[in-house]
Write a protein that holds these residues in place. Structure first.
Motif, PDB file in Angstrom:
ATOM      1  N   TYR A 369      63.434  13.976  63.757  1.00 44.17           N
ATOM      2  CA  TYR A 369      63.307  14.957  64.640  1.00 44.17           C
ATOM      3  C   TYR A 369      61.903  14.924  65.323  1.00 44.17           C
ATOM      4  CZ  TYR A 369      60.890  18.160  61.260  1.00 44.17           C
ATOM      5  OH  TYR A 369      60.229  18.561  60.544  1.00 44.17           O
ATOM      6  N   LEU A 370      62.039  15.580  66.675  1.00 41.32           N
ATOM      7  CA  LEU A 370      61.061  15.790  67.388  1.00 41.32           C
ATOM      8  C   LEU A 370      60.794  17.364  67.759  1.00 41.32           C
ATOM      9  CD1 LEU A 370      58.664  15.224  69.490  1.00 41.32           C
ATOM     10  CD2 LEU A 370      60.380  14.781  71.308  1.00 41.32           C
ATOM     11  N   GLU A 371      59.720  17.970  67.516  1.00 36.15           N
ATOM     12  CA  GLU A 371      59.602  19.409  67.705  1.00 36.15           C
ATOM     13  C   GLU A 371      58.128  19.755  67.791  1.00 36.15           C
ATOM     14  OE1 GLU A 371      61.482  23.291  65.562  1.00 36.15           O
ATOM     15  OE2 GLU A 371      60.753  21.773  64.326  1.00 36.15           O
ATOM     16  N   ASN A 372      57.905  20.569  68.944  1.00 37.55           N
ATOM     17  CA  ASN A 372      56.663  21.015  69.357  1.00 37.55           C
ATOM     18  C   ASN A 372      55.664  19.885  69.302  1.00 37.55           C
ATOM     19  OD1 ASN A 372      57.334  23.758  69.023  1.00 37.55           O
ATOM     20  ND2 ASN A 372      57.053  23.707  66.752  1.00 37.55           N
ATOM     21  N   GLY A 373      56.164  18.879  69.800  1.00 31.62           N
ATOM     22  CA  GLY A 373      55.295  17.636  70.240  1.00 31.62           C
ATOM     23  C   GLY A 373      55.061  16.745  69.213  1.00 31.62           C
ATOM     24  N   GLU A 374      55.601  16.965  67.867  1.00 25.55           N
ATOM     25  CA  GLU A 374      55.273  16.010  66.788  1.00 25.55           C
ATOM     26  C   GLU A 374      56.712  15.250  66.191  1.00 25.55           C
ATOM     27  OE1 GLU A 374      52.485  15.762  64.721  1.00 25.55           O
ATOM     28  OE2 GLU A 374      51.301  16.829  66.315  1.00 25.55           O
ATOM     29  N   VAL A 375      56.459  14.076  65.820  1.00 26.95           N
ATOM     30  CA  VAL A 375      57.647  13.432  65.250  1.00 26.95           C
ATOM     31  C   VAL A 375      57.640  13.609  63.694  1.00 26.95           C
ATOM     32  CG1 VAL A 375      58.771  11.242  65.083  1.00 26.95           C
ATOM     33  CG2 VAL A 375      57.933  12.205  67.371  1.00 26.95           C
ATOM     34  N   ARG A 376      58.715  13.885  63.118  1.00 31.77           N
ATOM     35  CA  ARG A 376      58.805  13.692  61.568  1.00 31.77           C
ATOM     36  C   ARG A 376      60.113  13.023  61.107  1.00 31.77           C
ATOM     37  NH1 ARG A 376      54.291  14.714  62.009  1.00 31.77           N
ATOM     38  NH2 ARG A 376      53.237  16.604  61.650  1.00 31.77           N
ATOM     39  N   THR A 377      59.804  12.019  60.067  1.00 30.80           N
ATOM     40  CA  THR A 377      60.841  11.427  59.509  1.00 30.80           C
ATOM     41  C   THR A 377      61.519  12.206  58.411  1.00 30.80           C
ATOM     42  OG1 THR A 377      59.961   9.536  60.278  1.00 30.80           O
ATOM     43  CG2 THR A 377      61.656   9.356  58.552  1.00 30.80           C
ATOM     44  N   VAL A 378      62.863  12.495  58.249  1.00 31.47           N
ATOM     45  CA  VAL A 378      63.504  12.992  56.921  1.00 31.47           C
ATOM     46  C   VAL A 378      64.017  11.960  55.963  1.00 31.47           C
ATOM     47  CG1 VAL A 378      65.321  14.696  56.418  1.00 31.47           C
ATOM     48  CG2 VAL A 378      63.916  15.267  58.460  1.00 31.47           C
ATOM     49  N   ILE A 379      64.459  11.036  56.491  1.00 27.49           N
ATOM     50  CA  ILE A 379      65.218   9.871  55.759  1.00 27.49           C
ATOM     51  C   ILE A 379      65.010   8.725  56.507  1.00 27.49           C
ATOM     52  CG2 ILE A 379      67.339   8.977  54.945  1.00 27.49           C
ATOM     53  CD1 ILE A 379      68.625  11.789  55.333  1.00 27.49           C
ATOM     54  N   GLY A 380      64.332   7.546  55.720  1.00 23.88           N
ATOM     55  CA  GLY A 380      63.944   6.320  56.084  1.00 23.88           C
ATOM     56  C   GLY A 380      62.976   5.726  55.690  1.00 23.88           C
ATOM     57  N   LYS A 381      62.879   4.495  55.493  1.00 23.81           N
ATOM     58  CA  LYS A 381      61.711   4.046  54.548  1.00 23.81           C
ATOM     59  C   LYS A 381      61.219   2.872  55.356  1.00 23.81           C
ATOM     60  CE  LYS A 381      63.540   5.183  50.073  1.00 23.81           C
ATOM     61  NZ  LYS A 381      62.554   6.522  50.019  1.00 23.81           N
ATOM     62  N   GLY A 382      61.667   1.939  56.405  1.00 25.33           N
ATOM     63  CA  GLY A 382      61.147   1.237  57.120  1.00 25.33           C
ATOM     64  C   GLY A 382      62.320   0.148  57.883  1.00 25.33           C
ATOM     65  N   LEU A 383      61.772  -0.699  58.462  1.00 26.26           N
ATOM     66  CA  LEU A 383      62.919  -1.932  59.067  1.00 26.26           C
ATOM     67  C   LEU A 383      63.531  -2.420  58.209  1.00 26.26           C
ATOM     68  CD1 LEU A 383      60.287  -3.264  61.796  1.00 26.26           C
ATOM     69  CD2 LEU A 383      62.235  -1.959  62.109  1.00 26.26           C
ATOM     70  N   PHE A 384      63.244  -2.612  56.987  1.00 20.01           N
ATOM     71  CA  PHE A 384      63.943  -3.563  56.002  1.00 20.01           C
ATOM     72  C   PHE A 384      64.696  -2.948  54.602  1.00 20.01           C
ATOM     73  CE2 PHE A 384      60.763  -6.131  58.423  1.00 20.01           C
ATOM     74  CZ  PHE A 384      61.577  -7.017  59.156  1.00 20.01           C
ATOM     75  N   ALA A 385      64.885  -1.596  54.693  1.00 25.24           N
ATOM     76  CA  ALA A 385      65.147  -0.910  53.620  1.00 25.24           C
ATOM     77  C   ALA A 385      66.430   0.155  54.215  1.00 25.24           C
ATOM     78  CB  ALA A 385      64.298   0.139  53.099  1.00 25.24           C
ATOM     79  N   PHE A 386      67.557   0.048  53.231  1.00 24.02           N
ATOM     80  CA  PHE A 386      68.710   0.661  53.823  1.00 24.02           C
ATOM     81  C   PHE A 386      69.582   0.874  52.630  1.00 24.02           C
ATOM     82  CE2 PHE A 386      69.359  -3.664  54.704  1.00 24.02           C
ATOM     83  CZ  PHE A 386      70.614  -4.013  54.416  1.00 24.02           C
ATOM     84  N   GLY A 387      70.617   1.578  52.608  1.00 25.50           N
ATOM     85  CA  GLY A 387      71.886   1.495  51.659  1.00 25.50           C
ATOM     86  C   GLY A 387      72.502   2.639  51.792  1.00 25.50           C
ATOM     87  N   HIS A 388      73.275   3.080  50.638  1.00 25.12           N
ATOM     88  CA  HIS A 388      74.176   4.196  50.595  1.00 25.12           C
ATOM     89  C   HIS A 388      73.743   5.025  49.570  1.00 25.12           C
ATOM     90  CE1 HIS A 388      78.381   6.319  51.736  1.00 25.12           C
ATOM     91  NE2 HIS A 388      77.515   6.966  51.277  1.00 25.12           N
ATOM     92  N   LYS A 389      73.002   6.048  49.362  1.00 30.07           N
ATOM     93  CA  LYS A 389      72.474   6.891  48.428  1.00 30.07           C
ATOM     94  C   LYS A 389      72.119   8.431  48.727  1.00 30.07           C
ATOM     95  CE  LYS A 389      68.848   6.863  44.802  1.00 30.07           C
ATOM     96  NZ  LYS A 389      69.529   6.999  43.620  1.00 30.07           N
ATOM     97  N   ASP A 390      73.075   9.263  48.199  1.00 30.48           N
ATOM     98  CA  ASP A 390      72.814  10.590  48.517  1.00 30.48           C
ATOM     99  C   ASP A 390      71.874  11.105  47.542  1.00 30.48           C
ATOM    100  OD1 ASP A 390      74.881  10.573  50.243  1.00 30.48           O
ATOM    101  OD2 ASP A 390      76.522  11.137  48.917  1.00 30.48           O
ATOM    102  N   GLY A 391      71.407  12.603  47.584  1.00 24.75           N
ATOM    103  CA  GLY A 391      70.364  13.258  46.836  1.00 24.75           C
ATOM    104  C   GLY A 391      69.246  13.724  47.681  1.00 24.75           C
ATOM    105  N   ASP A 392      68.417  13.801  46.923  1.00 23.26           N
ATOM    106  CA  ASP A 392      66.784  14.253  47.623  1.00 23.26           C
ATOM    107  C   ASP A 392      66.692  13.193  48.930  1.00 23.26           C
ATOM    108  OD1 ASP A 392      64.482  16.219  47.431  1.00 23.26           O
ATOM    109  OD2 ASP A 392      63.927  14.298  47.803  1.00 23.26           O
ATOM    110  N   ALA A 393      66.308  13.964  50.028  1.00 26.27           N
ATOM    111  CA  ALA A 393      65.815  13.002  51.200  1.00 26.27           C
ATOM    112  C   ALA A 393      64.749  11.863  51.037  1.00 26.27           C
ATOM    113  CB  ALA A 393      65.593  13.897  52.273  1.00 26.27           C
ATOM    114  N   ASP A 394      63.825  12.450  50.047  1.00 25.12           N
ATOM    115  CA  ASP A 394      62.876  11.296  49.842  1.00 25.12           C
ATOM    116  C   ASP A 394      63.309   9.963  49.420  1.00 25.12           C
ATOM    117  OD1 ASP A 394      61.052  13.238  50.788  1.00 25.12           O
ATOM    118  OD2 ASP A 394      60.398  13.747  48.764  1.00 25.12           O
ATOM    119  N   GLU A 395      64.565  10.152  48.522  1.00 20.92           N
ATOM    120  CA  GLU A 395      65.193   8.833  47.943  1.00 20.92           C
ATOM    121  C   GLU A 395      66.531   8.545  48.654  1.00 20.92           C
ATOM    122  OE1 GLU A 395      63.574   7.157  45.700  1.00 20.92           O
ATOM    123  OE2 GLU A 395      61.947   8.678  45.886  1.00 20.92           O
TER     124      GLU A 395
END
Length: 606
Positions: A369-395
């Motif tokens: 998301y973008l808010e107050n001029g800053e971009v923040r990532t909630v879910i996502g690890k990079g260009l080459f990592a993906f999957g289908h996993k629920d739970g805490d956003a960090d994982e």
């Protein structure tokens, strides 16, 4: 700058894969194509640059249809793209009118030593590789080389004219064909962008009954009461103070269009119709090039634009008729912080919630998301990592999401496209859950009467689901694309570019080349990151980092070199690479990346 010197004729490796599309069920070999000029297009259907090249090649294929055979080599990035049915749908969706080799194990990719999507390889009628180019903007150079090959092999008697192996698939007929996005109108009808039919469709709230179709169904960019579009996608309602109620992201036309819901009239609001490659991003809306606007959202008094084509966010101000860059640098990746310094990766879905602008970056499988001029990532690890996993956003993990929808409690529904699922992120608990599965490539969702209406793009319809959630603990995936081994310490990164025949590097307005290098993680490069005007760079690689990604953006401007030409024709060639690397002892100390021409040491795998 490094120029290409072809030292040996390299026999083109045979085409190896799981099967073929657009050939009527026949297998195709290079031996069968002897006497034809063959153009291999290494692509994957998630990649916006690959989609650009498909469109660039259409006139080239038409011009040389009796001597040129184009073959798409589909070498997938995501797990979903390796599904043969998904590939079959993509070939139809993007109107691929040439044979396609299904290369799910990246066998042919590796045999040709490819390092980037898209890469183009030209093979002469005797079966030898004569030209390799990565990225976009190579059509004029290819056309020149093809004409030279035609003259040479006509004279030698080794050119065979006639039809190639392409066989058109049986046509299909559904009301919607690969719909992309949808909104609810003020009269409580549903407006859907019907991308493969190049039109906008208004439906009753049942999501099935057609009220009207806006657009002729043919590709085009005509305004008025009989408008044409080219693969339209994003839609957003706007205050009707300028004669239109809806802004449409007309993706392949690189335009924003305005739609008056009462009259059905369409007007062009922003863009020139040309794809942005370099230059100004801010200015009068009708003077600034856009690049593959994929989604739009009314936010903070204007229209935010997911500019998927160059990994940025744009902004259209209807009061001033100006467009500007809202966020991003054009480098593809994940980098949070101030909006103008953030990296994005093919942003494909937007949703506004007050001052917060939610987005999904498809290539990094990320919710941000973008808010107050800053971009923040909630879910996502990079260009080459993906999957289908629920739970805490960090994982938690997603797979190439294309849509995001704000719900009544300020949580968001994510159209997790390549997982064929709808997911829900709750900011209060910072967790991700799954709402629904087994949806054919969902690309957007609406909330109507506490029910989610989902655009099931590959099923060619809208589907309805409750908001009840379950938890899925699926597998994490990494792209199986092979890493490139590099040495620790001093290495040389060289972008190989040869100006097309009859052109030279354009130095009239300053340096003609530009090279930007960053890395994930940043500490992979100890020295040498940043921007320069040379296409060769010395890097110092950290021996304490074993794996990472080099992000490389290169461009070169070349112009026709005829001194008698008062107005030379100029072009800009540009390519970005995300190169997964492994730092190992005794590895090469030089990393060549081919943007156009032939490398000094052509490679052929056995």
């Amino acid at each position: 700058m490094t120029t290409a010197k072809r030292r040996a004729r390299v026999r083109a490796p045979e085409l190896v894969g799981r099967g073929w599309l657009n050939t009527g069920g026949d297998q195709v070999s290079l031996k069968d194509l002897r006497g034809k000029i063959v153009l291999l297009d290494f692509w994957t259907f998630c990649c916006i640059n690959c989609l650009h090249v498909l469109d660039e090649l259409r006139p080239l294929e038409k011009e040389h249809e009796d001597v040129l055979v184009t073959i798409g080599v589909h070498s997938p990035k995501f797990v979903h793209e390796a599904d043969p049915e998904a590939l079959k749908a993509a070939v139809e969706r993007y109107e691929v009118h040439h044979p396609v080799l299904d290369d799910p194990e990246l066998t042919t990719w590796q045999n040709y030593a490819v390092k980037a999507w898209p890469t183009l390889v030209l093979i002469d009628p005797e079966g030898y590789v004569v030209h390799v180019a990565a990225g976009e903007g190579h059509v004029e150079a290819l056309s020149t080389i093809i004409k030279e090959l035609v003259a040479e092999h006509d004279a030698k008697g080794t050119l065979h004219r006639g039809n190639g192996p392409y066989v058109a698939p049986e046509p299909t007929n559904t009301t919607l064909r690969f719909p992309a996005k949808a909104i609810v109108t003020p009269s409580n009808t549903i407006l859907v962008s019907d991308s493969a039919h190049h039109s906008i469709v208004e439906l009753e709230q049942d999501g099935e009954t057609v009220i009207r179709r806006i657009g002729t169904g043919e590709r085009g960019r005509a305004d008025g009461l009989n408008p044409t579009f080219s693969e339209p996608a994003g839609l957003t309602l706007v205050p009707n103070t300028h004669g239109y109620d809806v802004v449409v992201a007309d993706t392949v036309n690189h335009l924003l269009r305005g739609l008056n819901l009462e009259t059905g009239e369409v007007t062009t609001l922003a863009g020139t119709g040309e794809q942005w490659r370099d230059g100004e991003t801010d200015g009068p809306a009708d003077k600034i090039d856009l690049t593959s606007p994929w989604d739009v959202a009314w936010w903070n008094g204007g229209v935010a634009i997911a500019m998927a084509g160059n990994h940025t966010l744009g902004f259209f101000d209807p009061e001033t008729n100006q467009v500007s860059r809202l966020a991003g640098t054009t480098v593809e990746g994940i980098n949070d912080g101030p909006a103008q310094e953030a990296f994005f990766a093919q942003t494909s879905g937007l949703a506004a919630d007050g001052d917060r602008l939610w987005m999904v970056d498809s290539e990094t499988s990320a919710l941000r998301y973008l808010e107050n001029g800053e971009v923040r990532t909630v879910i996502g690890k990079g260009l080459f990592a993906f999957g289908h996993k629920d739970g805490d956003a960090d994982e938690a993990l997603l797979q190439h999401p294309l849509g995001v929808t704000v719900l009544k409690d300020h949580s968001v529904a994510i159209s997790d496209t390549y997982n064929n699922a709808i997911r829900r992120y709750d900011p209060e608990t910072n967790t991700l859950t799954t709402i629904a599965t087994d949806i054919a490539e969902p690309s957007d969702a609406l909330l109507i009467d506490d029910e989610l209406v989902v655009v099931a793009s590959a099923a060619h319809r809208l589907e309805r689901f409750s908001a009840a959630a379950t938890k899925i603990d699926g597998e994490a995936h990494e792209v199986k694309r092979p890493s490139t081994d590099i040495a620790a310490g001093e290495i040389e990164l060289a972008v190989i570019f040869t100006p097309p025949t009859g052109t030279k590097l354009d130095e009239r307005y300053g340096p003609s080349t530009r090279l930007e290098i960053t890395s994930s993680p940043p500490e992979l490069i100890l020295e040498g990151a940043g921007v320069s005007t040379e296409l060769v760079r010395a890097l110092r690689i950290n021996d304490q980092v074993t794996n990472g990604v080099l992000h490389v953006v290169a461009q070169a401007a070349s112009c026709s070199d005829d001194p008698a030409d008062e107005h030379p024709v100029c072009r800009l060639t540009r390519q970005d690479w995300g190169v997964p690397v492994r730092v190992v002892a005794d590895a090469p100390t030089r990393l060549p990346l081919l943007m156009g021409g032939m490398d000094e040491e052509p490679q052929q795998a056995t």
